[in-house]
Design an enzyme around this catalytic site. Structure first.
Site, PDB file in Angstrom:
ATOM      1  N   LEU A 178       0.960  -1.065  -0.035  1.00  0.00           N
ATOM      2  CA  LEU A 178      -0.052  -0.150   0.052  1.00  0.00           C
ATOM      3  C   LEU A 178       0.895   1.334   0.007  1.00  0.00           C
ATOM      4  O   LEU A 178       1.437   1.621   1.064  1.00  0.00           O
ATOM      5  CB  LEU A 178      -0.775   0.064   1.414  1.00  0.00           C
ATOM      6  CG  LEU A 178      -1.346  -1.133   1.681  1.00  0.00           C
ATOM      7  CD1 LEU A 178      -2.626  -1.035   2.653  1.00  0.00           C
ATOM      8  CD2 LEU A 178      -2.597  -1.723   0.280  1.00  0.00           C
ATOM      9  N   GLY A 179       0.816   1.938  -1.222  1.00  0.00           N
ATOM     10  CA  GLY A 179       1.755   3.066  -1.276  1.00  0.00           C
ATOM     11  C   GLY A 179       3.093   2.842  -1.830  1.00  0.00           C
ATOM     12  O   GLY A 179       3.880   2.107  -1.482  1.00  0.00           O
ATOM     13  N   ILE A 180       3.388   3.470  -3.098  1.00  0.00           N
ATOM     14  CA  ILE A 180       4.637   3.158  -3.764  1.00  0.00           C
ATOM     15  C   ILE A 180       5.286   4.481  -4.103  1.00  0.00           C
ATOM     16  O   ILE A 180       6.058   4.664  -5.280  1.00  0.00           O
ATOM     17  CB  ILE A 180       4.341   2.380  -5.192  1.00  0.00           C
ATOM     18  CG1 ILE A 180       5.407   1.613  -5.569  1.00  0.00           C
ATOM     19  CG2 ILE A 180       3.715   3.105  -6.140  1.00  0.00           C
ATOM     20  CD1 ILE A 180       5.137   0.467  -6.492  1.00  0.00           C
ATOM     21  N   THR A 211       8.439   7.104  -2.405  1.00  0.00           N
ATOM     22  CA  THR A 211       9.900   6.907  -2.144  1.00  0.00           C
ATOM     23  C   THR A 211      10.120   5.646  -1.503  1.00  0.00           C
ATOM     24  O   THR A 211      10.898   4.768  -1.874  1.00  0.00           O
ATOM     25  CB  THR A 211      10.341   8.008  -1.263  1.00  0.00           C
ATOM     26  OG1 THR A 211      10.262   9.220  -2.012  1.00  0.00           O
ATOM     27  CG2 THR A 211      11.942   7.777  -1.142  1.00  0.00           C
ATOM     28  N   VAL A 212       9.541   5.450  -0.264  1.00  0.00           N
ATOM     29  CA  VAL A 212       9.702   4.080   0.483  1.00  0.00           C
ATOM     30  C   VAL A 212       8.992   2.960  -0.041  1.00  0.00           C
ATOM     31  O   VAL A 212       9.819   1.875  -0.307  1.00  0.00           O
ATOM     32  CB  VAL A 212       9.404   4.294   1.898  1.00  0.00           C
ATOM     33  CG1 VAL A 212       9.415   2.832   2.872  1.00  0.00           C
ATOM     34  CG2 VAL A 212      10.121   5.487   2.672  1.00  0.00           C
ATOM     35  N   GLY A 213       7.844   3.133  -0.392  1.00  0.00           N
ATOM     36  CA  GLY A 213       7.278   1.893  -1.129  1.00  0.00           C
ATOM     37  C   GLY A 213       7.932   1.460  -2.396  1.00  0.00           C
ATOM     38  O   GLY A 213       8.205   0.138  -2.640  1.00  0.00           O
ATOM     39  N   GLU A 260      11.078  14.568   3.433  1.00  0.00           N
ATOM     40  CA  GLU A 260       9.925  14.630   2.489  1.00  0.00           C
ATOM     41  C   GLU A 260       9.707  16.125   1.887  1.00  0.00           C
ATOM     42  O   GLU A 260      10.093  17.000   2.432  1.00  0.00           O
ATOM     43  CB  GLU A 260       8.775  14.113   3.648  1.00  0.00           C
ATOM     44  CG  GLU A 260       8.640  12.968   4.193  1.00  0.00           C
ATOM     45  CD  GLU A 260       8.729  11.710   3.159  1.00  0.00           C
ATOM     46  OE1 GLU A 260       8.288  11.804   1.949  1.00  0.00           O
ATOM     47  OE2 GLU A 260       9.045  10.840   3.279  1.00  0.00           O
ATOM     48  N   LYS A 280       9.339   7.982  17.461  1.00  0.00           N
ATOM     49  CA  LYS A 280      10.363   6.692  17.689  1.00  0.00           C
ATOM     50  C   LYS A 280      10.716   6.510  19.212  1.00  0.00           C
ATOM     51  O   LYS A 280      10.657   5.351  19.640  1.00  0.00           O
ATOM     52  CB  LYS A 280      11.550   6.854  16.819  1.00  0.00           C
ATOM     53  CG  LYS A 280      11.491   6.780  15.327  1.00  0.00           C
ATOM     54  CD  LYS A 280      12.874   7.186  14.672  1.00  0.00           C
ATOM     55  CE  LYS A 280      12.638   7.285  13.184  1.00  0.00           C
ATOM     56  NZ  LYS A 280      13.989   7.431  12.396  1.00  0.00           N
TER      57      LYS A 280
END
Length: 412
Positions: free
Chosen positions: A9-11, A13-15, A190, A205
């Protein structure tokens, strides 16, 4: 054995990085897992981008709910981000008995208790995974290798974006805005960098780490937006002390060697020597690698309590109010260069039981009547320092705001 089907789900930068890592290392992952693990469906609002990244080799859709409801999907990887849609997708995936991997620290930090009871009820072999980049080895150490140890404190640089920006500013003498643009161009920041540069990502975190270390979960999101980027957490008799702020530390500490987009985390327990974990933190591939590793671990049934303790043992520990923490301080103030100013400043500090360790007054620049005064204090209580700074700033001879940095020895 039956292949493991992953829904992404989501492609962005990270995906996109996750898809590349899982595809490129498919044979190696299959050898370790004992069966193939492959992304078979992708959901993204930008169908053109999804088809471009996947090369048209797999099914793409703009309906993420279709993937979390697909019986053929075994593992859902949520890389959309945010609180609303991502929350509904994760809940739906759990309800449908799927394993969930997410890099969404904000979602976990603020809504963990929404997921844990439902996830436990479903009795899946793994719950939500928390891929927190370089600090994930610390999580493994805490959850698996240090289960019999009581961790006293942890400290670290756990946002690679801000570390990159500060390193570039120091080394090249560039302005913050210029370095931020470069970080965005390189994919380290981002388009909206607020979560990184305001310390919110690091705070998320840190909250999750605190929950893993001290059975603490119900208060995970308290005070996130008010946290002022070294990150410090420790347990005290009065509660859990969590802090995210710029900090001065001794040059001899290994954390000082953490530069550029790297992150590091140091910790100390009652029965173990101090340990340090270090590695790349910002960018698509480090994040994607962490996600891919968790997908592999999920299939292999690597299962520990997700906050290091059994869900029914979690408790709500108080967070120590920021005014009650103790720290040494670095103060820099700009003052009119005339007799009596230093006496006024030292009187204000002394009246509040703040002891001075060292003081330097720099000479004014030629043609100026103001000079910088730098003061290092011994350890004192934060609320006393707040009061002192307000009184110093009210002095007629003081120009502008007092710059304050906390100082930590990292040896307590």
């Amino acid at each position: 054995m039956k292949p493991i089907n992953v829904g992404l789900l989501g492609i962005g930068t990270v995906g996109g990085g996750t898809y590349t890592v899982l595809t490129r290392n498919q044979e190696e992952i299959a050898r370790r897992a004992g069966r193939p693990i492959a992304i078979t469906r992708v959901a993204d609002r930008n169908l053109e981008l999804a088809r471009q990244v996947t090369g048209g080799k797999i099914d793409v859709t703009d309906d993420a709910f279709a993937i979390v409801s697909d019986p053929a999907i075994d593992i859902v990887v949520e890389l959309i981000g945010g609180y609303t849609v991502a929350r509904e997708l994760v809940l739906k995936a759990i309800e449908n008995g799927k394993h969930v991997v997410t890099a969404n620290k904000a979602l976990i930090a603020c809504m963990a208790m929404k997921f844990l009871p439902l996830r436990r009820k479903k009795a899946s072999s793994s719950l939500l995974k928390l891929p927190l980049l370089v600090v994930s080895p610390l999580f493994k150490a805490v959850r698996e290798g240090l289960a019999a140890n009581r961790i006293e404190w942890i400290a670290g640089i756990i946002n690679g974006t801000t570390n990159f920006i500060l390193s570039e500013m120091r080394e090249k003498g560039l302005a913050f805005a210029d370095v931020l643009k470069e970080a965005q161009r390189l994919g380290y920041a981002e388009a909206d960098p607020t979560f990184d540069v305001e310390g919110i990502d690091a705070a998320h975190k840190l909250m999750i780490l605190a929950a893993m270390l001290w059975l603490f979960v119900h208060s995970l999101c308290r005070g996130i937006t008010k946290l002022d980027a070294v990150d410090i957490t420790k347990r005290t008799d009065k509660g859990v002390e969590l802090r995210v702020h710029p900090t001065l530390i001794p040059e001899k500490r290994l954390i000082c060697q953490c530069e550029w987009r790297n992150e590091c985390c140091a910790g100390q327990g009652r029965c173990c020597w101090p340990t340090l974990y270090y590695g790349a933190g910002a960018g698509a591939e480090p994040t994607a690698s962490a996600v891919a590793d968790l997908v592999d671990g999920t299939d292999r049934g690597i299962s520990c309590p997700h906050l290091a303790f059994q869900p029914d043992r979690l408790v709500d520990l108080p967070i120590l109010p920021i005014g009650e923490i103790s720290s040494a301080y670095y103060l820099r103030l700009r003052a009119v260069d005339k007799p009596g100013v230093l006496a006024d400043v030292t009187r204000i500090l002394g009246d509040r039981q703040i002891s001075i360790d060292a003081m330097i007054q720099k000479e004014p620049q030629e043609g100026e009547d103001q000079a910088d005064i730098i003061i290092l204090t011994h350890v004192t209580v934060e609320k006393n320092m707040d009061d002192a700074i307000a009184a110093i700033e009210a002095l007629p001879a003081i120009s502008g705001k007092v710059t304050r940095l906390r100082m930590e020895e990292l040896s307590r």
